[in-house]
Design a protein around this motif. Structure first.
Motif: not given
Length: 348
Positions: A56, A59, A174-176, A179, A189-191, A193-194, A257
């Motif tokens: 995290r 990112s 962006l959180r899930s 994860l 979070h998915y950040g 991937l960004v 995120g």
């Protein structure tokens, strides 16, 4: 020894030298360097929670590094990444709280708002450089302070006098839960991937498009580029706009995120300034930025475990990071030594 191998060895040797001299600093200061580095390692890889938090942390460093590296590759020195990141953070937080939209629209909209805010903050020094030849270093440094205080005022306005914005809505986050459960409730979070997508985007622009060729050409020699028929002023502005967009997305990582909001701050985040070192360590290449951001993100997060486990103050880690930057900046000397060793080997 090829130039590619030398380019790879210089940052690796710089890191090793930084860690070695850092160990000496710890010893001289009365701390056990072995315990210190074990604590640092545990802080990064000790468990799934630590690994999630480390990723995290990486990112926004990737995106800040890309912002600096992109400007470098096109002949510009963007010191305003910090300010561009701050306005991107606010834009993402505002869009994330002010609108009620489906997630498939809300999240991309918030990311786009952050990129546009950062791009706008990059446009100003870009147009001043292109039209009036005002040096971008001076303008971008000043715009960092403008960004900080302007955003602080905007936070008060949109929050009705509170010290922070509202919580970003789930549709823009962006959180899930997946994860979070996977990493023992870390803030991963998915950040990431960004950020990795933007690494590919930068590589594609610079290496596979006519625009990228022109941007690099103007960076190498603007007079020759103009003689060849390229629009130098347009490319200068475009370079700063793209660089600012990367930085703005770095702010979105924090808004959507890590924190889920933005609070009034008395100082800078430091991420934008660290992006300069990330880009330097990564030799201003997209793949190198991943490497540099991974190192910085790991050191920054893992350092938090050193006072707890080894009783070593955080300032020691700052010294180690500074030493690594010093040796990277002195990479020319390392390069000369490697080339001389290579010549002697060939002579034999």
């Amino acid at each position: 020894m090829s130039n590619r191998v030398v380019n790879l060895l210089v940052p690796v040797i710089s890191i090793i030298l930084g860690l070695l001299v850092g160990a000496v600093v710890m010893s001289v200061s009365g701390y056990d360097p072995v315990k210190g580095y074990i604590a640092l390692y545990n802080g990064i890889f000790g468990d799934v929670y630590a690994m999630g938090e480390t990723i995290r942390q990486i990112s926004p460093y990737i995106l800040a590094g890309l912002a600096v590296a992109f400007a470098f590759r096109t002949g510009l020195f963007n010191i305003g990444v910090e300010g561009q990141l701050i306005v991107g953070w606010f834009a993402a937080a505002y869009v994330g709280t002010a609108f009620d939209l489906p997630k498939i629209i809300h999240l991309p909209f918030a990311l786009l708002a952050a990129a546009l805010a950062g791009a706008l903050w990059g446009f100003v020094p870009g147009i001043l450089k292109a039209k009036f030849r005002v040096h971008e270093v001076i303008v971008t440094i000043m715009m960092n302070y403008i960004a900080l205080h302007t955003v602080n005022a905007l936070i008060k306005t949109v929050s009705g006098g509170d010290f922070k914005t509202g919580k970003v809505k789930e549709t823009a986050s962006l959180r899930s839960e997946f994860l979070s459960n996977l990493t023992d409730f870390s803030t991963l979070h998915y950040g990431i991937l960004v950020a990795l997508a933007m690494v590919g985007f930068m590589w594609f622009i610079l290496e596979k498009t006519k625009t990228g060729y022109e941007l690099k050409s103007v960076g190498f020699n603007d007079h020759a580029s103009q003689y060849a028929g390229m629009n130098v002023n347009k490319n200068i502005v475009l370079s700063m706009v793209i660089s600012g967009a990367f930085a703005g997305l770095g702010g979105a990582m924090e808004a959507l995120g890590t924190f889920g909001f933005m609070a009034i701050s008395g100082g800078f985040t430091g991420i934008g300034f660290d992006g300069i070192a990330v880009a330097l360590l990564g030799a201003n290449t997209p793949l190198g930025v991943i490497f540099g951001a991974s190192l910085f993100g790991s050191l920054k997060y893992g350092a938090g475990n050193m006072p707890n486990e080894a009783d070593i103050p955080l300032e020691i880690v700052s010294i180690i990071i500074a030493l690594i930057i010093f040796f990277v900046a002195s990479g020319y000397i390392i390069r000369v030594v490697l080339n001389r060793m290579n010549k002697k080997k060939e002579a034999k």
